[in-house]
Design a protein around this motif. Structure first.
Motif: not given
Length: 135
Positions: A13-14, A19-26
């Motif tokens: 999912x992450x 890959x499509x957005x620059x979401x900070x899911x770290x």
């Protein structure tokens, strides 16, 4: 999906979402605020919950994985009673034995708005064990 499959599912999912957005899911505690905001965005777009159920599930699963990596939780399959109570098949168990339902929390955020917060849920976890680095 079983508890044993959650880590792989969340990682996919992450990968897909970032890959499509620059979401900070770290997998940081701060990233739980991003989960709240994404959920708010889905809610604001006006779809019915059933139309975004898959996204809400994976946002909640991501939150659960943050609990695993940052608070010492582990993924568990809920027993029948817990499934009825939480409306989910899986959740997380804290080191003190308490179980939590981050997937359900995201669904509540979608319905209720800002009065529900995944990030605040993290700070309320009993038995939290600080983890130095993500596993």
């Amino acid at each position: 999906m079983s508890a044993g499959e959650m880590r792989v599912g969340v990682a996919e999912f992450v990968r897909r979402v970032t890959a499509r957005n620059r979401l900070p899911l770290d997998y940081s505690v701060a990233s739980l605020r991003v989960v709240d905001r994404i959920t708010d965005g889905l809610r604001g777009a006006g779809p019915e919950q059933r139309n975004v159920a898959r996204e809400l599930f994976w946002l909640g699963a991501y939150a659960g994985e943050v609990f695993v990596r940052r608070a010492g939780a582990q993924w568990v399959d809920f027993d029948r009673g817990q499934q009825e109570l939480f409306g989910q098949m899986v959740g997380v168990r804290m080191p003190d034995g308490r179980v939590w339902n981050p997937i359900g929390k995201v669904a509540k955020r979608f319905v209720a708005g800002q009065e529900e917060s995944v990030q605040q849920m993290y700070f309320l976890l009993h038995g939290r064990v600080p983890m130095k680095a993500a596993r």
